[in-house]
Design a protein around this motif. Structure first.
Motif, PDB file in Angstrom:
ATOM      1  N   LYS A  66       0.826  -1.206   0.000  1.00 57.76           N
ATOM      2  CA  LYS A  66       0.000   0.000   0.000  1.00 57.76           C
ATOM      3  C   LYS A  66       0.862   1.259   0.000  1.00 57.76           C
ATOM      4  N   ASN A  67       1.910   1.241   0.810  1.00 56.32           N
ATOM      5  CA  ASN A  67       2.807   2.399   0.839  1.00 56.32           C
ATOM      6  C   ASN A  67       3.430   2.637  -0.528  1.00 56.32           C
ATOM      7  N   ARG A  68       3.801   1.531  -1.156  1.00 59.07           N
ATOM      8  CA  ARG A  68       4.426   1.632  -2.474  1.00 59.07           C
ATOM      9  C   ARG A  68       3.446   2.223  -3.492  1.00 59.07           C
ATOM     10  N   VAL A  69       2.196   1.783  -3.427  1.00 54.88           N
ATOM     11  CA  VAL A  69       1.184   2.299  -4.351  1.00 54.88           C
ATOM     12  C   VAL A  69       1.046   3.811  -4.186  1.00 54.88           C
ATOM     13  N   ASP A  70       0.937   4.244  -2.928  1.00 53.55           N
ATOM     14  CA  ASP A  70       0.788   5.684  -2.674  1.00 53.55           C
ATOM     15  C   ASP A  70       1.997   6.455  -3.181  1.00 53.55           C
ATOM     16  N   GLU A  71       3.163   5.881  -2.897  1.00 54.49           N
ATOM     17  CA  GLU A  71       4.403   6.534  -3.311  1.00 54.49           C
ATOM     18  C   GLU A  71       4.451   6.684  -4.840  1.00 54.49           C
ATOM     19  N   LEU A  72       4.127   5.584  -5.529  1.00 57.44           N
ATOM     20  CA  LEU A  72       4.222   5.610  -6.989  1.00 57.44           C
ATOM     21  C   LEU A  72       3.206   6.547  -7.617  1.00 57.44           C
ATOM     22  N   LEU A  73       1.999   6.557  -7.046  1.00 54.53           N
ATOM     23  CA  LEU A  73       0.994   7.457  -7.602  1.00 54.53           C
ATOM     24  C   LEU A  73       1.452   8.904  -7.457  1.00 54.53           C
ATOM     25  N   SER A  74       2.073   9.208  -6.322  1.00 56.50           N
ATOM     26  CA  SER A  74       2.590  10.560  -6.146  1.00 56.50           C
ATOM     27  C   SER A  74       3.699  10.843  -7.155  1.00 56.50           C
ATOM     28  N   VAL A  75       4.557   9.842  -7.357  1.00 59.04           N
ATOM     29  CA  VAL A  75       5.659  10.010  -8.299  1.00 59.04           C
ATOM     30  C   VAL A  75       5.145  10.371  -9.701  1.00 59.04           C
ATOM     31  N   VAL A  76       4.055   9.736 -10.117  1.00 62.99           N
ATOM     32  CA  VAL A  76       3.524  10.042 -11.445  1.00 62.99           C
ATOM     33  C   VAL A  76       2.448  11.129 -11.386  1.00 62.99           C
ATOM     34  N   GLN A  77       2.457  11.872 -10.282  1.00 60.17           N
ATOM     35  CA  GLN A  77       1.607  13.062 -10.161  1.00 60.17           C
ATOM     36  C   GLN A  77       0.113  12.766 -10.184  1.00 60.17           C
ATOM     37  N   LEU A  78      -0.264  11.669  -9.538  1.00 65.63           N
ATOM     38  CA  LEU A  78      -1.686  11.410  -9.356  1.00 65.63           C
ATOM     39  C   LEU A  78      -1.903  11.323  -7.846  1.00 65.63           C
ATOM     40  N   ASP A  79      -2.855  12.072  -7.341  1.00 63.77           N
ATOM     41  CA  ASP A  79      -3.111  12.070  -5.905  1.00 63.77           C
ATOM     42  C   ASP A  79      -3.678  10.715  -5.478  1.00 63.77           C
ATOM     43  N   PRO A  80      -2.958   9.997  -4.603  1.00 66.84           N
ATOM     44  CA  PRO A  80      -3.428   8.658  -4.218  1.00 66.84           C
ATOM     45  C   PRO A  80      -4.848   8.676  -3.654  1.00 66.84           C
ATOM     46  N   ARG A  81      -5.174   9.717  -2.886  1.00 63.32           N
ATOM     47  CA  ARG A  81      -6.508   9.729  -2.275  1.00 63.32           C
ATOM     48  C   ARG A  81      -7.606   9.797  -3.324  1.00 63.32           C
ATOM     49  N   THR A  82      -7.306  10.452  -4.425  1.00 60.21           N
ATOM     50  CA  THR A  82      -8.309  10.570  -5.485  1.00 60.21           C
ATOM     51  C   THR A  82      -8.316   9.342  -6.392  1.00 60.21           C
ATOM     52  N   PHE A  83      -7.124   8.830  -6.689  1.00 68.99           N
ATOM     53  CA  PHE A  83      -7.040   7.876  -7.786  1.00 68.99           C
ATOM     54  C   PHE A  83      -6.905   6.407  -7.393  1.00 68.99           C
ATOM     55  N   ALA A  84      -6.398   6.128  -6.178  1.00 67.90           N
ATOM     56  CA  ALA A  84      -6.116   4.738  -5.828  1.00 67.90           C
ATOM     57  C   ALA A  84      -7.347   3.854  -5.987  1.00 67.90           C
ATOM     58  N   GLY A  85      -8.517   4.357  -5.614  1.00 62.86           N
ATOM     59  CA  GLY A  85      -9.714   3.531  -5.620  1.00 62.86           C
ATOM     60  C   GLY A  85     -10.492   3.574  -6.925  1.00 62.86           C
ATOM     61  N   ARG A  86     -10.014   4.363  -7.878  1.00 63.90           N
ATOM     62  CA  ARG A  86     -10.748   4.456  -9.134  1.00 63.90           C
ATOM     63  C   ARG A  86     -10.450   3.284 -10.049  1.00 63.90           C
ATOM     64  N   TYR A  87     -11.316   3.106 -11.029  1.00 71.01           N
ATOM     65  CA  TYR A  87     -11.083   2.098 -12.055  1.00 71.01           C
ATOM     66  C   TYR A  87     -10.507   2.761 -13.302  1.00 71.01           C
ATOM     67  N   PRO A  88      -9.761   1.978 -14.103  1.00 65.09           N
ATOM     68  CA  PRO A  88      -9.107   2.563 -15.283  1.00 65.09           C
ATOM     69  C   PRO A  88     -10.041   3.400 -16.151  1.00 65.09           C
ATOM     70  N   LYS A  89     -11.271   2.918 -16.339  1.00 63.36           N
ATOM     71  CA  LYS A  89     -12.147   3.654 -17.258  1.00 63.36           C
ATOM     72  C   LYS A  89     -12.526   5.038 -16.708  1.00 63.36           C
ATOM     73  N   GLN A  90     -12.257   5.257 -15.428  1.00 59.72           N
ATOM     74  CA  GLN A  90     -12.561   6.574 -14.851  1.00 59.72           C
ATOM     75  C   GLN A  90     -11.390   7.542 -14.971  1.00 59.72           C
ATOM     76  N   LEU A  91     -10.374   7.148 -15.743  1.00 62.67           N
ATOM     77  CA  LEU A  91      -9.204   8.003 -15.914  1.00 62.67           C
ATOM     78  C   LEU A  91      -9.086   8.455 -17.370  1.00 62.67           C
ATOM     79  N   SER A  92      -8.453   9.616 -17.570  1.00 64.44           N
ATOM     80  CA  SER A  92      -8.195  10.073 -18.934  1.00 64.44           C
ATOM     81  C   SER A  92      -7.050   9.245 -19.516  1.00 64.44           C
ATOM     82  N   GLY A  93      -6.856   9.379 -20.818  1.00 60.33           N
ATOM     83  CA  GLY A  93      -5.796   8.631 -21.490  1.00 60.33           C
ATOM     84  C   GLY A  93      -4.420   8.893 -20.884  1.00 60.33           C
ATOM     85  N   GLY A  94      -4.133  10.173 -20.644  1.00 58.37           N
ATOM     86  CA  GLY A  94      -2.832  10.530 -20.084  1.00 58.37           C
ATOM     87  C   GLY A  94      -2.659   9.984 -18.677  1.00 58.37           C
TER      88      GLY A  94
END
Ligand SMILES: Nc1ncnc2c1ncn2[C@@H]1O[C@H](COP(=O)(O)OP(=O)(O)OP(=O)(O)O)[C@@H](O)[C@H]1O
Ligand SMILES: [Mg+2]
Lengths: 366, 221
Positions: free
Chosen positions: A151-179
Motif C-alpha cells: 500500500k505504501n508503495r502504491v501511494d508513493e508511486l501514484l505521487s511520483v507520477v503526479q496522481l493524488d493517491p486519495r483521489t485515484f487509488a480507488g478508481r477504475y481505469p475507465k474513470q481516468l483520462s488517457g494521459g
C-alpha cells in the motif's frame, strides 16, 4: 514468494550488484550512486518469425549500460518491438544471447524474469476490473510483499507520477483520462522497483500536449530512479528529447547509428540517418545545449530588457534573439543576476565546433 | 369445455396454496441445482478449451447437439439409466444448460484484448494466473449472461420433468392435461403455466441483481 532477495525491492533478482555509473553532467563528472539499473547485453540476436524467409531481427548486438536510457527509433516494421520484446521473452529469439547483469535470460524462468522487468506498452493494458491500486499491486503481490508495504508503495508511486493517491487509488481505469492511464501504466511497471524497464511507444497514444508533459515528467523521474531503460518510439524528436543514446534502426533491426542525440544530430552516420533526422537538425542540436555550456559574451554586451536563464537552451536564446531583433541579450543566473550575454554569432560558433562545446550527455557513462 | 370460471380459479388457489408453493419451491430448487452444476461444468469446460480451436468447436458443437434433442425424448431416454424422479430431471436440465454457459465462457475469455493479455504476461503472471485472475473476472458478466439464458431455458423445460416423475410445477400442468374435462383440470394447467411464467420473470430480475453484485465496478457500463 519464491525468492527472499526480492523483498529488498526487487532490484537484485537478476544477480547483479547495484551498480554505479558515472555521468558527465554539464560541468563536472559526478557519480550516480545506486543506479538501480542493470547492464543489458544482446549478442548476435536473430529472430525469424515462423516460416518467414527474412528475419525480423538480424544479428543484433548492443550493450546498454546500467542506468542508461536507450531509444530505439526506426520506421514501422523495422523490428524495434521485436528486438525489445526478446529481452523479457515475450518473443523468444531464434538464436543469439541476451544477458541482464551477466545472466542469460533464456536460462531464467520467464515469469520470474518478467517480474523484475518493468513493461509498458502503447495500449497501456491496465486491467479494467481492478482499481488503480490493485493494478499497481499485481507484481508486489506476486513477489509476496506485505499488505502494508504494498500500500505504501502504491501511494508513493501514484505521487511520483503526479496522481493524488486519495483521489485515484480507488478508481477504475475507465474513470481516468488517457494521459492518466498512461501514468498508471508507468507506475505499475515501476511497482517492484525493477532494474530494467522496457517501454514500447508508451506515450504514443496521447495527444501532443499530454505527450510532451509526460515526457518531461518521465525525464525528471528517470533522473531520480536511474533505471536501465529501452524505449521504443518512431518519433525522432522524442528520442532526442529523452534518450541518453539513440539507436537508429533500419529493416531487420539493423543498427545504422548508435550514439548520443548530440552526436547523431551533428554527424549522422549516413544518408539513412540523415533522412531520419529530417529538417532542422541545427535547431534540434541547439535545444540540447544549455547556455552555461556555451562560450558566451560579456555581460556588458547585453542589450534591451529581454533575458534568458543560463539553464535555458541555445534554442531558447535564439528564439528570443530573433523575436527581439537585438544583437545580444542578457543571460542571467538562477538568482536573476546578469552573468553573460549571447548573440547569434556565438550560437553559430557552438554549432560549428566539432567537439568540446557539445554536451555528450551520457556517452561518458561507463 | 366450460367457460372460464375466474372465481373458481381464485377458490382453487385458496384451497391449494400450500401445494402450489411447494411445487414452486421444488421447481426453483431443481432449476437452481441444475444451473449450479451446469455453471461449474460449463465454466470448467470453457476454461479448458477456450484456447484450442479443436477443443472449442468440439465442446460447443456437442452442447449444441444436446440442445437439439427434444426434451421429452431426452428425459425418456434417461429413464432406463437413472429411473424416475429428481435425478433424470436434474441431469436433463444440466445438459440443456451447457450450451449457453460454455459458449459464453469461451467467448468471454477470448474477448480479453491482446494488449491486456500481453501486459499480464509481461508482468510475470503465469498462464494459469492470467486465466483465473484476469480473463475469468473480465469474462464474468458474459458468463453470467449465459447462465441467465440457461435459466430461462430450464425453467420452461423443467416443467416437462414431471413426465419422468420429476419435481416442480410440471406436475400441476400434467395433472390438468391428463384430467381434461374434470372440474379443476383447467385450474391445474393454468396455475402451473402461470407460475412457470412468473417464476421465469422473477428469476430474470434476480439475474440482473446477481450480475450487478458479482461484476467488478470497473467493468460495468
Ligand atoms: N507475430 C508475428 N508474426 C510474424 N511476423 C511478425 C510478427 N510480429 C512482427 N512481425 C514482423 O516482423 C517485422 C518487425 O516487426 P516489429 O513489430 O518488431 O516492428 P516495429 O519496428 O515495432 O514496427 P512499429 O513501429 O510499426 O511498431 C515486421 O516485418 C512484422 O511484419
Ligand atoms: Mg512496434
Amino acid at each position: 514468494m519464491t525468492d527472499p532477495t526480492t523483498d529488498t525491492g526487487g532490484s537484485r533478482i537478476l544477480g547483479g550488484r547495484p551498480s554505479e555509473a558515472t555521468i558527465r553532467t554539464t560541468t563536472t563528472i559526478t557519480t550516480v550512486k545506486n543506479t538501480s539499473g542493470a547492464h543489458i547485453e544482446l549478442k548476435n540476436v536473430n529472430k525469424v518469425y515462423g516460416d518467414q524467409a527474412v528475419a525480423a531481427v538480424e544479428n543484433f548486438s548492443m550493450n546498454v549500460n546500467p542506468g542508461e536510457l536507450v531509444m530505439f527509433v526506426g520506421p514501422s516494421g523495422c523490428g524495434k518491438t521485436t528486438t525489445m520484446k526478446m529481452i523479457n521473452r515475450i518473443i523468444e529469439p531464434t538464436s543469439g544471447s541476451i544477458t541482464v547483469d551477466g545472466r542469460e535470460v533464456l536460462s531464467l524462468d520467464p515469469n520470474e524474469l518478467r517480474r523484475h522487468i518493468g513493461y509498458v506498452i502503447q495500449q497501456i493494458g491496465l486491467f479494467p476490473h481492478m482499481t488503480i491500486a490493485e493494478n499497481i499491486s499485481v507484481v508486489p503481490k506476486l513477489l509476496g510483499w506485505s499488505k502494508e508495504k504494498t500500500k505504501n508503495r502504491v501511494d508513493e508511486l501514484l505521487s511520483v507520477v503526479q496522481l493524488d493517491p486519495r483521489t485515484f487509488a480507488g478508481r477504475y481505469p475507465k474513470q481516468l483520462s488517457g494521459g492518466q492511464q498512461q501514468r498508471v501504466g508507468v507506475a505499475r511497471a515501476l511497482a517492484a522497483d525493477p532494474p530494467v524497464m522496457l517501454m514500447d511507444e508508451p506515450f504514443g497514444a496521447t495527444d501532443p500536449i499530454t505527450r510532451e508533459k509526460l515526457q518531461v515528467e518521465f525525464l525528471r523521474l528517470q533522473e531520480t530512479i536511474g533505471k536501465t531503460i529501452i524505449f521504443v518510439t518512431h518519433d525522432f524528436d522524442e528520442a532526442v528529447r529523452l534518450g541518453d543514446r539513440i539507436a537508429v534502426l533500419s529493416d531487420r533491426s539493423k543498427i545504422e547509428q548508435f550514439d548520443t542525440p548530440a552526436n547523431i544530430l551533428r554527424a549522422p552516420a549516413n544518408d539513412y540517418v540523415a533522412s531520419f533526422i529530417g529538417h532542422g537538425a541545427a535547431l534540434k542540436r541547439l535545444a540540447l545545449i544549455p547556455l552555461h555550456d556555451a562560450l558566451l559574451g560579456r555581460a556588458a554586451d547585453a542589450r534591451g530588457t529581454a533575458s534568458v536563464v543560463e539553464t535555458d537552451s541555445l534554442r531558447d536564446a535564439l528564439d528570443l534573439l530573433v523575436l527581439t531583433g537585438l544583437p545580444a541579450i542578457a543571460v542571467t543566473d538562477a538568482a536573476g543576476r546578469t552573468v553573460a550575454s549571447v548573440s547569434v554569432e556565438q550560437i553559430s560558433a557552438e554549432l560549428g565546433e566539432d567537439s568540446g562545446g557539445l554536451p555528450e550527455r551520457s556517452e561518458a557513462r561507463s | 369445455m366450460t367457460g372460464f370460471d375466474f372465481p373458481g380459479l381464485l377458490a382453487f388457489w385458496g384451497k391449494r396454496s400450500d401445494d402450489i408453493l411447494t411445487l414452486v419451491g421444488e421447481h426453483l430448487l431443481v432449476v437452481a441445482i441444475a444451473l449450479l452444476l451446469a455453471t461449474v461444468i460449463g465454466v470448467g469446460v470453457g476454461l479448458l478449451v477456450w484456447n484450442s480451436p479443436v477443443g472449442r468447436s468440439l465442446a460447443v458443437t456437442s452442447a449444441a447437439v444436446i440442445l437439439t434433442i427434444p426434451s421429452l425424448a431426452l428425459l425418456a431416454a434417461m429413464i432406463p439409466l437413472f429411473g424416475l424422479g429428481w435425478v433424470p430431471t436434474l441431469i436433463g436440465l444440466t445438459l440443456y444448460s451447457l450450451l449457453p454457459i460454455i459458449r459464453n465462457t469461451v467467448v468471454g475469455l477470448r474477448e480479453v484484448s491482446p494488449a491486456i493479455m500481453e501486459s499480464a504476461t509481461g508482468m510475470g503472471l503465469a498462464p494459469g494466473a492470467v486465466l483465473l485472475r484476469i480473463q475469468l473476472p473480465m469474462a464474468w458478466p458474459v458468463i453470467v449472461t449465459g447462465v441467465r439464458v440457461a435459466a430461462q431455458l430450464t425453467i420452461g423445460i423443467a416443467a416437462i420433468g414431471a413426465y419422468v416423475g420429476g419435481p416442480g410445477l410440471g406436475q400441476m400442468i400434467f395433472q390438468g392435461l391428463s384430467s381434461l374435462g374434470s372440474k379443476n383440470a383447467l385450474n391445474y394447467a393454468l396455475t402451473g403455466t402461470l407460475c412457470v411464467i412468473i417464476l421465469a420473470l422473477i428469476v430474470d430480475g434476480l439475474f440482473t441483481l446477481i450480475t450487478r453484485y458479482t461484476t467488478s465496478k470497473g467493468l460495468r457500463a
